[in-house]
Design an enzyme around this catalytic site. Structure first.
Site, PDB file in Angstrom:
ATOM      1  N   ILE A   1     -46.731  74.034  47.064  1.00  0.00           N
ATOM      2  CA  ILE A   1     -46.260  72.744  46.533  1.00  0.00           C
ATOM      3  C   ILE A   1     -45.475  72.984  45.249  1.00  0.00           C
ATOM      4  CG2 ILE A   1     -46.963  70.494  45.673  1.00  0.00           C
ATOM      5  CD1 ILE A   1     -49.488  70.776  47.341  1.00  0.00           C
TER       6      ILE A   1
ATOM      7  N   ASP B   1      -7.055  53.394  31.376  1.00  0.00           N
ATOM      8  CA  ASP B   1      -6.161  52.556  30.575  1.00  0.00           C
ATOM      9  C   ASP B   1      -5.286  53.455  29.739  1.00  0.00           C
ATOM     10  OD1 ASP B   1      -7.014  50.029  31.164  1.00  0.00           O
ATOM     11  OD2 ASP B   1      -8.574  50.015  29.622  1.00  0.00           O
TER      12      ASP B   1
ATOM     13  N   VAL C   1     -51.550  75.484  46.795  1.00  0.00           N
ATOM     14  CA  VAL C   1     -51.061  75.442  45.424  1.00  0.00           C
ATOM     15  C   VAL C   1     -49.759  76.228  45.305  1.00  0.00           C
ATOM     16  CG1 VAL C   1     -51.580  76.101  43.057  1.00  0.00           C
ATOM     17  CG2 VAL C   1     -53.364  75.162  44.509  1.00  0.00           C
TER      18      VAL C   1
ATOM     19  N   GLU D   1     -44.891  72.018  42.254  1.00  0.00           N
ATOM     20  CA  GLU D   1     -45.386  71.027  41.293  1.00  0.00           C
ATOM     21  C   GLU D   1     -44.363  70.680  40.218  1.00  0.00           C
ATOM     22  OE1 GLU D   1     -46.751  73.968  41.759  1.00  0.00           O
ATOM     23  OE2 GLU D   1     -48.700  73.664  42.714  1.00  0.00           O
TER      24      GLU D   1
END
Ligand code: ATP
Length: 871
Positions: free
Chosen positions: A297, A341, A294, A299
């Site tokens: 990772i 332009d 946990v 999350e």
């Protein structure tokens, strides 16, 4: 019903009066009450949208996340060991996370939908005799629609008027070559139904006008159109992920897999090392492995990035830069060349005739009649150049009413030949052709001229005088047009430009001012300061272009300008050799734009290119960022654009670039924030495990990663641009997200926070197991909260940052209160396996956490020192 449909299909085989009467309408258009009634019957003129994923599908999507799977496994295990509270908490966290994920996704989706609505197309219709602009959605069968070059055809229609109308129907027929359209009934041999591509008097939804103009009566709207019948080919594009999102998703996946493997190894090792395998041991080892998984990772990463991008995109739209493709946000930040332009983008496109040559009354009439301006309720509508000429005629000629003249025929303007002609019947039965256009082009086709009301030869001497005057006006930044005319006994059979725009009688010149937009001066200065090369590409005269470029300081030497004819003579190699020197291209043909962008791309430069006319679309597609014009732009260019400017303003491009850079930098800050936190957790857990302690329960890490960390991370995404954001050259798009020492800093800061957490843990652990865990939890949470302040800038001292980020303050406060609540609220802390800290412990844990600020300040100082040394 079926019968009605059958009849609808054969509109191409009916004459205009028949079609009008069948549809219950007239050339002056429907009356308001008829429109309302038909809207009731037929509904909005829109194609059904793709089915959106349902809430259930979205939830399932969230649950596929590997992290969720790990957690579900953890919950199951806790259940197996009858640790009900743990199981319940993990399940609640999973549920909260899923709901948050869906909410955030919906928020991002809403922002994008709002943007799509802003880009909704408009059409011009005639209703109750008045020409008006309405949302294309509001068109009903029987409406009279006016089509101009560059328009997307908004519904299926039978043409009732056509002036050299040409329509590109590739979306329906696959034929990419534009088809000539007129109002005549095409031959349909042997009563077979004509294929779509041969119905030359019909125009269909989803096709676009590439030349000329016309009018049509709407025969079908919405899902009843030919486009609507082709289910599946719906217009909405799929939202692509940006390169950054893709890289991050891949990174997260890789990390998750590695983490799972390492955790499995740790688990197996710790179980086997202890020799005897007991249920309790297995459970504890599993818990550690799960905490580690946990912790590692990231999350929040993908969600935070998506959210920051969507917040950024909304902010850009509020400042007139409407992003049509998410990927553009990132590319904008890397932009190295902006090809723009002139008319309308650098200038205001508010023209007024300032100077003329020739007999004014004749000149004024010729200029005004040679236009396609429409008189609407609100005033004149159309090309600002032409409106200026009609207004000029109104001033010069008393009682001039543009609307009473009826055109017999015309050869419409196109930016290739740079002129146009219109034919009128005269009271004496003859026909007059008025032509206006670029001075050099028109003069080439004149053999005589009007002088004091008489037609004389256009001698070399007279020609030189005109050219001299043109030069003088253009040098003063005026946009100059020439007018010429010609008389016929009767209307020419074929008004092809080549046959009629030749051997004409020159009338005179009109020079128009078009002021530079005041904000463009600053924007241009910022553009150069930011290491981006501005390039002006215009159809206008070289001298006019150069005069304006000088005022904008994008050119200081005449040899930095090229004309279209010079480009035409150059090979691609020669163009490549000169490309970085040239700042102004004048009198270009649309195909030159493609060559210019391609040359820049061959140099490896990230190039943005603006466009408004139909012919600009190919160059915009070649460019890395096609920039469409919201006001003057045609539907065709808006459809290929990656970004549309609601105000046509060059300054908005520069703002968008600045935003692109800011968003990217902020995302990097959020990434650094989240990853350093993850690393700190891993290090703390690993070290503690090696030393034989349990420092965190999985729930602690879950809480920090999913709840307290996300608010500051998102708030970092709202950080204002740093002072030097536009003071340095664009970043290299090939750079990794970890470039510029970000990776090293993640490691350094992760180590520091990890050590601070361990230190606090050891102090607490001496007093008790739970105290140790609570101190570690509190210090880790608080140092994260403090660290978010550090990351407001990756180089500048926190105390020198100017702006104020209220959302960060709010986020820090929210995270702080949440942390306090799980530590102090009775009931909560038991569930979270924490205990209320004594005042001394609270202050020690807080003080240790605070150290992350001076320590990061120190590393920033070192970084600034080495950077200074390098320069
Ligand atoms: P930019 O490319 O910066 O928008 P532009 O408007 O001058 O500049 P084009 O629209 O391609 O570019 O026009 C090219 C030239 O054709 C103009 O410089 C002008 O001389 C002439 N021109 C433009 N509009 C008209 C018109 N409505 N009728 C006749 N001639 C025109």
């Amino acid at each position: 019903m079926m019968k009605g449909r059958e009849r609808l299909m054969n509109h191409d085989q009916q004459g205009v009066p028949e079609v009008l009467s069948e549809l219950g309408t007239r050339t002056s258009g429907l009356r308001p009450e008829e429109v309302a009634a038909r809207m009731q019957t037929y509904g909005a003129n829109a194609l059904a949208q793709n089915q959106k994923p349902s809430l259930k599908q979205k939830a399932l999507e969230q649950l596929k996340d590997p992290m969720i799977l790990v957690l579900a496994g953890a919950a199951a295990l806790s259940g197996a060991f009858q640790e009900w509270i743990d199981m319940a908490i993990i399940l609640v966290v999973v549920a909260v996370n899923t709901v948050l994920g869906i909410m955030q996704e919906q928020k991002a989706e809403k922002a994008l939908e709002a943007l799509k609505r802003m880009g909704a197309p408009y059409s011009r219709v005639r209703r109750g005799g008045d020409v008006m602009q309405i949302k294309s959605e509001e068109i009903v069968p029987g409406d009279i629609v006016i089509l101009e070059t560059g328009d997307a055809v908004p519904a299926d229609m039978r043409l009732t008027a056509s002036a050299s109308l040409r329509v590109e129907e590739a979306a329906l027929t696959g034929e990419s070559h534009p088809v000539d359209k007129n109002t005549e009934v095409p031959q349909a041999g042997n009563d077979t139904e004509l294929p779509l591509g041969n119905r030359t008097n019909m125009a269909y939804m989803g096709t676009s006008v590439t030349y000329g103009h016309g009018e049509g009566v709407v025969t079908a709207t919405g899902m009843r159109t030919e486009m609507g019948k082709i289910a599946g080919i719906l217009l909405n594009t799929k939202e692509e992920k940006t390169p950054l999102q893709k890289k991050l998703a891949a990174f997260s996946k890789l990390l998750s897999i590695m983490v799972l493997l390492i955790c499995a190894a740790i688990f197996i090792l710790s179980v086997f090392r202890s020799g005897s395998i007991t249920g309790k041991l297995v459970f504890d080892s599993l818990l550690t492995a799960i905490s580690l998984a946990v912790a590692a990772i990231p999350e929040g990463l993908v969600v935070v990035v998506t959210l920051v991008l969507s917040i950024g995109v909304t902010r850009m739209s509020a400042r007139n830069a409407i992003i049509r493709r998410m990927t553009a946000v990132e590319t904008l930040g890397c932009t190295q060349v902006i090809c723009t332009d002139k008319t309308g983008t650098l200038t205001e496109n508010k023209m007024t005739v300032a100077e003329t040559l020739g007999q004014e009354d004749i000149l004024a009439k010729a200029m005004a009649l040679c236009t396609t301006v429409l008189k609407t309720k609100e005033g004149y509508a159309g090309d600002p150049t032409e409106i200026a000429l009609v207004e000029y005629a109104g001033k010069i000629l008393r009682d001039f009413d543009y609307a009473v003249y009826e055109k017999a025929d015309e050869a419409p303007f196109d930016s290739g030949r740079k002129m146009m002609s219109v034919f009128y019947h005269t009271p004496s039965g003859t026909v007059t052709q008025y032509t206006k256009g670029a001075v050099d082009k028109v003069l080439l086709q004149c053999s005589r001229m009007l002088e004091n009301g008489k037609i004389v030869d256009l001698s070399q001497e007279r020609l030189e005088q005109i050219v001299e005057k043109n030069h003088e006006m253009a040098d003063n930044a005026l946009r100059v047009l020439a007018a010429a005319y010609q008389e016929y006994y009767e209307l020419p059979q074929n008004v092809s430009p080549e046959s009629v725009e030749t051997d004409m009688i020159f009338i005179g010149l009109a020079g128009m001012t078009d002021p530079i937009r005041p904000e463009v001066f600053d924007a241009m200065a910022n553009c150069t300061k930011a290491g981006i090369k501005p390039v002006m590409i215009t159809g206008d005269h070289r001298d006019t272009a150069v005069a304006i470029a000088r005022r904008l300081k994008i050119l200081d030497n005449d040899d930095q300008a090229l004309t279209g004819s010079q480009i035409a003579r150059m090979s691609d190699r020669e163009l490549d050799e000169n490309i970085s020197r040239i700042s102004v291209y004048a009198r270009v043909q649309p195909e030159h734009k493609v060559r210019i962008v391609s040359a820049w791309k061959r140099r490896g430069k990230i190039t943005a290119m603006t466009g408004d006319g139909v012919n600009d679309a190919p160059a915009m597609k070649v460019a890395d960022i096609g920039v469409g014009m919201g006001i003057t732009g045609t539907d065709v260019t808006k459809n290929v654009a990656d970004m549309v400017l609601a105000d046509d303003n060059f300054a908005s491009i520069i703002f968008a670039v600045q935003e692109g850079r800011r968003i990217y930098e902020n995302i990097r800050k959020a990434i650094q924030y989240l990853l350093s936190s993850n690393l700190a957790e891993i290090l703390a857990i690993l070290t503690a495990t090696i030393l034989g302690y349990t420092i965190f329960a999985p729930i602690h890490i879950l809480w920090i990663n999913l709840i307290t960390d996300t608010f500051p991370a998102i708030a970092l995404g709202r950080e204002e641009a740093e002072a030097d954001g536009m003071g340095k050259p664009p970043r290299n798009p090939a750079d990794s997200i970890f470039s510029d020492h970000l990776g090293t800093e993640v490691v350094a800061q992760g180590v520091i926070i990890g050590l601070l957490t361990l230190w606090s843990f050891l102090i607490g652990h001496a007093q008790g197991e739970l105290t140790g865990m609570t101190m570690a939890f509190f210090t880790l949470s608080m140092s994260e909260i403090f660290h978010s302040l550090n990351l407001r800038s990756r180089t500048q001292s926190l105390f020198k940052i100017k702006g104020h980020n209220q959302s960060l303050i709010d986020a820090m406060l929210a995270s702080f209160l949440l942390t306090l609540s799980v530590v102090y609220i009775p009931g909560f802390h038991e569930i979270f396996r924490l205990e209320p800290l004594s005042a001394v412990n609270f202050l020690s844990a807080l003080g240790i956490a605070f150290l992350i600020i001076p320590l990061t300040e120190l590393t920033k100082l070192l970084k600034r020192r080495t950077q200074k040394k390098k320069t």
